[in-house]
Design an enzyme around this catalytic site. Structure first.
Site, PDB file in Angstrom:
ATOM      1  CE  LYS A  47      -3.843   2.158   2.950  1.00 21.38           C
ATOM      2  NZ  LYS A  47      -5.215   1.732   3.958  1.00 21.38           N
ATOM      3  CB  SER A  50      -8.276   3.404   3.240  1.00 23.99           C
ATOM      4  OG  SER A  50      -7.455   2.802   4.225  1.00 23.99           O
ATOM      5  CB  SER A 101      -8.363   0.650   6.141  1.00 26.71           C
ATOM      6  OG  SER A 101      -9.178   1.675   6.080  1.00 26.71           O
TER       7      SER A 101
END
Lengths: 484, 483
Positions: B76, B151, B175
């Site tokens: 990420k 996210s 997330s």
């Protein structure tokens, strides 16, 4: 109206750890800008603080030195505000739960009275960087070498009522932190600076008046001057029926005045909250006791010992314990010559006088404690007299010899104590000054005491200062009185 | 090769069926072919990946390869990676090349993994749909009109689409688990403090936690072995023995006590999701587990408490983005205030600004006690709810999200969006671990089963998830991708 001055101080002491409070970067003073700031100090995304245990130990030792409570639990909080030299947009500090709780510090005033100033608390925090406005033609340079340097902020109660008391208070704090070795206390380099809160209230009134806070004052003298200026300014306002507004002011040493920096209305809301990157600091009793065992003898203890075991006056003891370096110097001299009173007189008189005149610190003294001790030893054992001692001291200062003995030998300053030699000198002087002898004989008893000084002076001169004055005095008196 | 799990790929590499270079280049090809439509990557580091693959192959030749050697994965874009842009999905950091590696990146590199690049995400990890990225929304591989969840949506979509076998995500309020559920993969949020946060760009420090996202619980276990452990650079990381998470995955579940929180099966839960989750629970019963209804009485307060605490911390954490030292800076600032205002106005997106404003407000004088302090009290109650529940049951189970993946743009009202995390947020407030495993499909949209355990119980969670995956095939379902 009679006004009472109320003063409280926040003293920021830079702790002499090797590395910063939350990073491994060095804290050495004077490096090239931004060479001592790592990613953590720069506030790079993703970096996290790790608490420097040594800074905690130093804070705890300070707390123990002022008899403060050391809470088991303390918390680091974030104080949020924007400034270019504040890399993270917040300063990590302590508010609700500081590492050092209530304590007290004794201060000694000019007349010898001792007063206790209460300490509200002391907390750990990180310093910000420095904004450089010169040399950037309209731009601002940022140096983050200082960012993250550990500070101990010591907050007093508003217990002081004059510039003199405030000054004595910072000197006391300075002495404590330098004794503990937790700060070099160098005010010129910013290792110690303070914010001064000053307010006035009608004498007898309980409620505090509106205060002005003078920021970042960085010398003992400036603290006194800034306070004096504030007292004057505020009392003028109050006398004219005006109202003092709460504000932050800056002291300008060049103009010797304070001027407004910001008023309360412009003040920041710092939005303190516990820093989620640092766990609460837990200190158990064993840890605190261990720190206590590391404490050196503190100024107050030393002062007491100087009075009780060395027989010094409280005034002398107070001056000589003013800094750890001075106290250690004095003790070394005293041990060398074996006469505490003599050592105290010389260190305070000749040595400090000369150091002051040359603008030197005790640690920079050209005459070492061993050298001065050696000199005083010769004074104490009557090898030389006081006058010769001054000459020897001057020579040591000028580095004209390694030891007092070398100088005494080289200059032939050894005191003449041989009775025969002194007697012949006395006889000679009496023979050479018949007029004065006649005057002496005709004088009344009480005047003779003074007149003998003339003859003593002549003998000393004849001996080039080496005769033992008490011996000369006694012998002359005997001989002159025999002529009566 | 793109359909295989990490464990299968590890076996293939070990057996010499293919090299890391072959595997890496085939996945890079696949990213080139498919990521245009998905937008799951912000940065692809192809050249560097091939170098790392070659290094892993060389090591293997010398017989020094570890279990993870040569396995590709992606990060990420919130994890700092040395020499590579690390944007956190924000314009603010569009030009930021991280000068160092996050601790987890360092650990996984050390284990020999190959990084394919950085995955797309909601800006500064704020979002539940991946529509808040400066680099545009990520599409759900199961259906490009759907969100992948947020996210860590880029990581979830990349794994689901077979662009990479595993990726790292972060979970502040769900997330990892919610996008894992929306994309039909397995995602673990470890106990707070189990995995270092050093080098992870902070959103809400007391809630943020890094974790693995992969196809199976076994793959997550392999990654956890490399990721977990104390880090002296993160004061909140816990010094505690790290078990071998791949051991004990097959332990039978006879007598397992499962608690179903009644609050997780109430109003707002889509009936189809409920049906799928209850069906999964029945599978556990068939495996010998015992099911009890439990209550987490403070559940309804979790979202309000979270939306006080997380924005408060975020408002402070994001102060450093001021245009002074790194990242975006506005052009020709007139003075300092102008520099701050325009830099931050231009650099941050709407959701980030919204949370900074909320956080600044709740921390300010006069509001702190009513909001922040109160939220912390609620947080303690929520944590206590879980501690109480775990005295009666071994694990808790429920849905990872109230619905399956929704349409892009469907939730314009921020509060509607915040409600997405209703089943995941309390776990972050309590600091306990949680895992989401694929447990069904509704209209070809994956459903996630969430399994929760007590602090440091991730080894058991992985065991509970793995045994389910041995008994079912939901985790093997793949979205159809036109080749």
């Amino acid at each position: 109206m009679q006004w009472e001055v109320v003063i409280g101080l926040e003293v920021h002491v830079q702790l002499s750890t090797c590395s910063k409070i939350f990073s491994g970067a060095s804290t050495a003073f004077g490096a090239e800008p931004n060479t001592q700031a790592c990613g953590i100090d720069l506030g790079l995304p993703g970096t996290l603080p790790v608490l420097n245990e040594n800074a905690v130990a130093m804070a705890v030792r300070f707390g123990l030195a002022i008899n403060a409570e050391i809470p088991e639990y303390s918390v680091f909080e974030r104080k949020n505000y924007f400034y270019p030299d504040l890399p993270k947009g917040y300063q990590t500090s302590q508010m609700a739960h500081p590492v050092v709780g209530r304590g007290e510090v004794d201060i000694t005033l000019g007349d010898g009275t001792v007063k206790t100033v209460r300490i509200h608390h002391a907390h750990l925090e990180e310093d910000a960087g420095k904004s450089l406005h010169e040399d950037y033609s309209g731009m601002t340079g940022i140096d983050l070498n200082r960012a993250g340097t550990p500070l101990l902020e010591i907050v007093s109660e508003p217990d002081m009522h004059s510039a003199e008391e405030a000054s004595a208070y910072i000197r006391a704090i300075h002495a404590i932190v330098t004794y503990l070795g937790i700060s070099d206390g160098n005010m010129a380099e910013g290792s110690m600076r303070c914010d001064v809160n000053v307010s006035l209230r009608p004498k007898g009134q309980e409620k505090l008046g509106t205060r002005a806070e003078i920021k970042n004052v960085n010398s003992f003298r400036f603290v006194e001057r800034a306070i004096a200026f504030e007292i004057e300014r505020q009392s003028e306002i109050l006398e004219e029926g005006g109202v003092v507004i709460q504000e932050t002011r800056l002291y300008n040493p060049d103009l010797d005045e304070t001027r407004s920096m910001r008023t309360k209305e412009e003040a920041n809301d710092y939005r303190y909250f516990p820093c989620p990157d640092l766990l609460p600091l837990m200190l158990d009793e064993a840890y605190v006791e261990h720190q206590r065992s590391l404490l050196p003898e503190l100024p107050s203890e030393k002062r007491q010992r100087f009075v009780e075991s060395l027989g010094l006056s409280t005034y002398d003891a107070d001056v000589l314990t003013g800094s750890r370096a001075l106290a250690e110097y004095f003790e070394a001299v005293q041990q060398h010559c074996g006469d505490a009173k003599l050592a105290a007189n010389w260190v305070q008189g000749d040595l400090l006088g000369r150091l002051n005149r040359d603008g030197l610190d005790i640690t920079e003294s050209p005459v070492s404690a061993e050298q001065l001790g050696g000199l005083l030893m010769r004074l104490a054992d009557d090898t030389i007299n006081g006058k010769a001692a001054k000459q020897v001291f001057a020579d040591l200062w000028e580095c004209k010899g390694e030891t007092a003995d070398e100088i005494i030998d080289a200059r032939g300053l050894k005191q003449v104590t041989d009775t025969g030699a002194i007697e012949s000198l006395c006889d000679q002087v009496i023979a050479d000054n018949p007029v004065q002898v006649t005057q002496y004989r005709e004088a009344t008893e009480d005047k003779r005491g003074k007149m003998i000084g003339f003859f003593v002076g002549q003998v000393m001169k004849a001996s080039r200062g080496t005769a033992n004055p008490p011996q000369v005095n006694a012998m002359l008196k005997e001989k002159l009185d025999a002529l009566l | 090769m793109h359909d295989k799990t990490l464990a299968e790929l590890a076996r293939g590499l070990a057996a010499g069926d293919f090299s890391s270079r072959e595997l890496t280049s085939s996945l890079l090809e696949r990213i080139k072919r498919h990521d245009g439509a998905l937008n799951s990557f912000i940065t692809v580091t192809g050249e560097q990946a091939l170098k790392e693959a070659d290094a892993a192959d060389a090591l293997r030749q010398k017989g020094e390869a570890g279990i993870l050697s040569g396995l590709p994965l992606a990060y990420k874009d919130i994890f700092c990676t040395e020499g590579v842009r690390t944007s956190a999905g924000s314009k603010m950091l569009d030009n930021f090349i991280a000068p160092y590696n996050a601790t987890v990146v360092e650990k996984l590199r050390h284990a020999g993994t190959v990084s394919l690049g950085k995955t797309n995400m909601d800006e500064f990890a704020m979002g539940s749909s991946n529509e808040n990225s400066y680099y545009g929304p990520v599409k759900n591989p199961w259906n490009p009109t759907l969100v992948p969840g947020g996210s860590s949506g880029g990581s979830a979509a990349a794994v689901a689409a077979g662009l990479v076998p595993a990726a790292l995500g972060t979970d502040t309020g769900g997330s990892i688990r919610q996008p894992a559920a929306f994309c039909g993969i397995t995602g673990l949020k470890p106990t707070y403090g189990r995995v270092s946060r050093y080098g992870m760009i902070a959103y809400a420090s007391s809630l943020d936690q890094a974790g693995p996202m992969a196809r199976t619980a076994e793959d997550c276990a392999m990654l956890m072995n490399a990721m977990a452990g104390h880090d002296a650079r993160d004061s909140t990381s816990v010094s505690r023995h790290v078990p071998d998470y791949t051991q004990g995955l097959d332990k039978p579940l006879n007598g397992l006590k499962i608690g179903l929180p009644v609050e997780y099966f109430g109003e707002g839960l889509s009936p189809e999701v409920e049906t799928a989750v209850r069906e999964a629970v029945r599978v556990y019963e068939s495996l010998g587990a015992q099911v009890i209804d439990v209550s987490l009485p403070h559940t309804s307060m979790a979202i309000p408490a979270y939306y006080v605490i997380a924005p408060a911390e975020a408002s402070s954490n994001l102060s450093r983005f001021d245009g002074v030292r790194f990242g975006h800076r506005c052009d020709d600032p007139a003075d300092l205030e102008d520099l701050y205002k325009r830099t931050r106005a231009e650099g941050f997106g709407d959701e980030v600004k919204r949370r900074i404003l909320i956080g600044t407000h709740t921390l300010s004088e006069g509001f702190f006690d009513a909001y922040y302090r109160k939220a912390q009290q609620i947080r303690r109650l929520i944590r206590q709810d879980f501690l109480d529940a775990f005295t009666r049951v071994d694990v808790l189970m429920g849905p990872a999200a109230p619905t399956t993946a929704f349409e892009l743009g469907a939730k314009a009202d921020p509060v509607q969006m915040y409600l997405q995390d209703i089943y995941t947020i309390a776990i972050n407030l309590a600091g306990i671990p949680g895992i989401s495993v694929p447990a069904g499909l509704v209209d070809n949209r994956p459903v996630g089963l969430q399994i929760l355990g007590p602090h440091f119980g991730e080894a058991h969670l992985l065991n509970v998830a793995h045994v389910y995956q041995q008994a079912t095939d939901w985790h093997q379902r793949r979205p159809e991708i036109k080749e």
